[in-house]
Design an enzyme around this catalytic site. Structure first.
Site, PDB file in Angstrom:
ATOM      1  CB  SER A 228      12.037 -10.195  -7.187  1.00 44.57           C
ATOM      2  OG  SER A 228      13.177  -9.814  -7.385  1.00 44.57           O
ATOM      3  N   GLY A 229      14.197 -12.535  -7.098  1.00 46.37           N
ATOM      4  CA  GLY A 229      15.254 -13.072  -6.777  1.00 46.37           C
ATOM      5  C   GLY A 229      16.460 -11.646  -6.259  1.00 46.37           C
TER       6      GLY A 229
ATOM      7  CG  ASP B  16      -0.609  -8.346   6.839  1.00 44.75           C
ATOM      8  OD1 ASP B  16      -1.906  -7.735   6.476  1.00 44.75           O
ATOM      9  OD2 ASP B  16       0.367  -8.281   6.381  1.00 44.75           O
TER      10      ASP B  16
ATOM     11  CB  CYS C  78      -1.053  -0.007   1.218  1.00 47.93           C
ATOM     12  SG  CYS C  78      -2.024  -1.535   1.593  1.00 47.93           S
TER      13      CYS C  78
ATOM     14  NE  ARG D  12      -6.788  -4.058   1.709  1.00 48.85           N
ATOM     15  CZ  ARG D  12      -7.799  -4.974   1.798  1.00 48.85           C
ATOM     16  NH1 ARG D  12      -9.124  -4.419   1.607  1.00 48.85           N
ATOM     17  NH2 ARG D  12      -7.644  -6.064   2.236  1.00 48.85           N
ATOM     18  CG  LEU D  13      -1.940  -4.018  -4.265  1.00 50.50           C
ATOM     19  CD1 LEU D  13      -2.644  -3.695  -5.378  1.00 50.50           C
ATOM     20  CD2 LEU D  13      -0.402  -4.181  -4.633  1.00 50.50           C
ATOM     21  CB  ALA D  14      -6.972  -5.879  -1.778  1.00 46.45           C
TER      22      ALA D  14
ATOM     23  N   GLY E 116       2.864  -3.140   3.369  1.00 43.16           N
ATOM     24  CA  GLY E 116       3.803  -4.278   3.384  1.00 43.16           C
ATOM     25  C   GLY E 116       3.023  -5.468   3.770  1.00 43.16           C
ATOM     26  CD  GLU E 117       1.336  -8.445   2.339  1.00 43.46           C
ATOM     27  OE1 GLU E 117       0.621  -9.083   3.239  1.00 43.46           O
ATOM     28  OE2 GLU E 117       0.816  -7.922   1.215  1.00 43.46           O
TER      29      GLU E 117
END
Length: 611
Positions: free
Chosen positions: A377-378, A102, A2, A50-52, A78-79
């Site tokens: 992503s690496g 979360d 977000c 918000r990005l859900a 974030g997460e």
């Protein structure tokens, strides 16, 4: 993922300032296309886009809790990958939850542990808590700096945002870049806490910023530490694999479509293979995407940085793991489109000069967003495991400067070559780099048992993990969030970073190559071609048509007397623009990229430059 923003003012009634906080939020609409909200108190206003990703119906923000003594509000980006375990622990402590998000876990974690909640989290996050009981603001950022967070003090309070543009949207802030900002822009060092905008700061990774009527305070809750590594080679490889399995499992959790960014290198291929293995157990196929350029594989020419094209290795991994794969193939016209450059520079808020590598990343993410909302992503594996060629270069190992600058011999040349002479003289970029290097290594953890060589390799690793990687993480966040795509970076899990940082260099190179620990931990799930492949950085187009289009655009910039020429070495730019197209090599193309990025930045922000 977000975008967050906020405004604290102890002398103003912010309930009357709704349009301003809305404007601050609107600058980050791309970060949160799924919803918007504000929470306004007399002296605090919090905003959220918000990005859900988790709990689509229940995770709306700002989120608040009523306590017997007052309200507590949270905006969060974030997460937290361990939120289910934390929720269970908080329930045992008497907390009740209304959602499966979360975000609510983090909010209740603050109610239980205060600022110490940061130490409980595993993930990528930047969040703000306003506690009406104490009239105190907390700004907290994740350990590695995966998620951005900026702030600026005002006469009577403080402004903050996920990106500088949110702060710059407030009328109390002027768009000014001073000498220190330009030094930061042109030195490629990423000084902790410094933003290029005058008066603005970045929350240092692993830090809690507290702000109240008594002022501002900072507290570091995490930093790299030096400890003895006691595991042998077999145990070290096994532990890295154990960590990777757990990290991938956690980071595949989402209530939206997921995918992997696949380059055919060891890092992204390992994550793709491990993800495929775990998803197969759930009856799913992993989805992967790669960026490529028209004719790149057929016409590839090896150079100092890249020995092989990505395409064949991407296909090897795709076939080996059975992924649902798609190549995003870009042509020179798309890469050189001024609208694409504008979008890339706008997303970063400053002109890095990476040109096609930023533009292609933006276009890749834009294409992926049509299929997935989360991508793994690496990124950061080279910094963690020692993957760059210069880690292994004796010249770099002996240099007293930032290793990436020593590798390209840019410390002395970059400022005078890129900048107008008077600007270069004022900024003294070489002197700035030297002082920043000394400051960086002054805070480095050490072990008395380290040999001189081991101590130097620890220093090189430390500089990459505390300086270099933050530039790459910032780029990845901005480019992805510009199109509403959440990119997760498993190699930045702090448990993995801590463990590998303390492994001796002989273990990191036990097979005589770079990234030995990662190769040993993932070889069983990878095709042999990828296991044997030499490190190759993020790709750059080799098509001469791209350079020709840049040269044309730079000539237009010169004919228009663009403002960028007041800052840059105008003679250098004109000389490059007038070369025969056949003489445009990579360094010359970089001249074009820098000039066009700076021009675009001036047009977007119209900053006041104070030297």
């Amino acid at each position: 993922m977000c975008g967050i923003s906020g405004w604290i003012d102890f002398r103003r009634d912010l309930t009357r300032e709704q349009p301003v906080i809305d404007a601050m939020c609107d600058t980050m609409a791309c970060r949160g296309p799924d919803g918007a909200g504000t929470w306004v108190q007399p002296h605090a206003a919090l905003g959220h886009r918000r990005l859900a990703i988790i709990d689509l119906p229940g995770g709306a923000q700002p989120m608040e809790v009523d306590t017997p003594d007052g309200k507590v509000g949270l905006v969060y980006s974030g997460e937290a990958y361990n939120f289910t375990e934390l929720r269970d622990e908080l329930r045992r402590r008497g907390h009740r939850f209304d959602t499966d998000s979360d975000t609510e876990v983090v909010l209740h974690g603050y109610l239980e542990w205060g600022a110490d909640v940061a130490e409980k989290l595993n993930g990528m996050y930047a969040f703000a808590v306003w506690d009406t009981r104490t009239e105190q603001l907390l700004l907290i950022r994740d350990r590695m700096g995966i998620k951005p967070l900026y702030y600026q003090q005002t006469e009577n309070g403080l402004l903050f945002g996920s990106e500088p543009k949110a702060i710059l949207a407030n009328p109390e802030v002027e768009k000014v870049v001073d000498a220190d900002g330009l030094r930061e822009l042109f030195s490629v060092t990423k000084s902790p806490g410094r933003a290029i905008w005058q008066g603005m700061r970045e929350v240092v990774p692993g830090t809690v910023v507290t702000f109240d009527r008594n002022g501002l305070r900072e507290h570091t809750y995490w930093s790299l530490d030096a400890v003895e590594h006691t595991d042998d080679q077999e145990a070290s490889v096994a532990h890295v694999r154990e960590l990777l399995d757990d990290i991938v499992r956690r980071q595949l959790v989402a209530d939206v479509p997921r995918c992997l960014l696949l380059s055919g290198g060891l890092d992204s291929s390992a994550l793709t293979a491990l993800s495929a293995q775990q998803l197969a157990a759930q009856g799913e196929k992993v989805r992967s995407f790669a960026v490529d350029f028209v004719g790149q594989t057929e016409n590839f020419q090896p150079d100092e940085m890249r020995a092989t094209p990505d395409g064949p290795f991407v296909q090897d991994v795709h076939k080996h793991v059975g992924s649902q794969h798609q190549d995003i193939v870009l042509d020179p016209q798309a890469l050189a489109d001024p609208a694409v450059r504008r979008a890339a520079v706008q997303s970063r808020d400053f002109p890095m000069g990476l040109g096609d590598m930023d533009n292609s990343l933006y276009l890749l993410f834009k294409a992926i967003r049509g299929h997935s909302t989360v991508a793994l992503s690496g990124e950061s594996a080279d910094e963690v495991f020692g993957g760059y060629k210069w880690f292994h270069d004796p010249k770099v190992q002996q240099a007293r400067t930032f290793p990436w600058l020593a590798a390209f011999n840019t410390q002395q040349a970059e400022g005078p070559r890129v900048l107008d002479k008077s600007v270069a003289d004022t900024l003294d970029i070489p002197g700035y780099i030297s002082s920043e290097y000394e400051a960086a290594i002054a805070g480095m953890p050490t072990l008395d048992s380290d040999s001189p060589f081991e101590a130097k390799m620890r220093e090189i690793s430390y500089l990459h993990l505390t300086r270099f990687v933050r530039m790459l993480l910032d780029r990845k966040d901005r480019m992805s969030m510009a199109v509403g795509l959440e990119v997760r970076v498993p190699f930045c899990d702090h448990r993995l970073v801590e463990y590998v940082f303390n492994a001796p260099w002989s273990l990191k190179t036990y097979d005589g190559r770079e990234k030995s620990l990662l190769r040993g931990a993932s070889a069983d799930v990878l095709p042999k071609s990828v296991v044997d492949r030499v490190k190759s950085p993020y790709p750059s187009t080799q098509d001469p048509a791209y350079a020709a289009e840049l040269q044309k655009q730079v000539k237009e910039l010169i004919s228009n007397g663009d403002r960028a020429l007041e800052l840059l070495n105008a003679d250098w730019v004109r000389e490059a623009a007038n070369l025969d197209p056949s003489e445009v090599d990579t360094p010359t193309r970089n001249v074009f990229e820098r000039a066009l990025d700076v021009s675009t930045w001036f047009d977007l922000h119209n900053p006041t430059v104070k030297l």
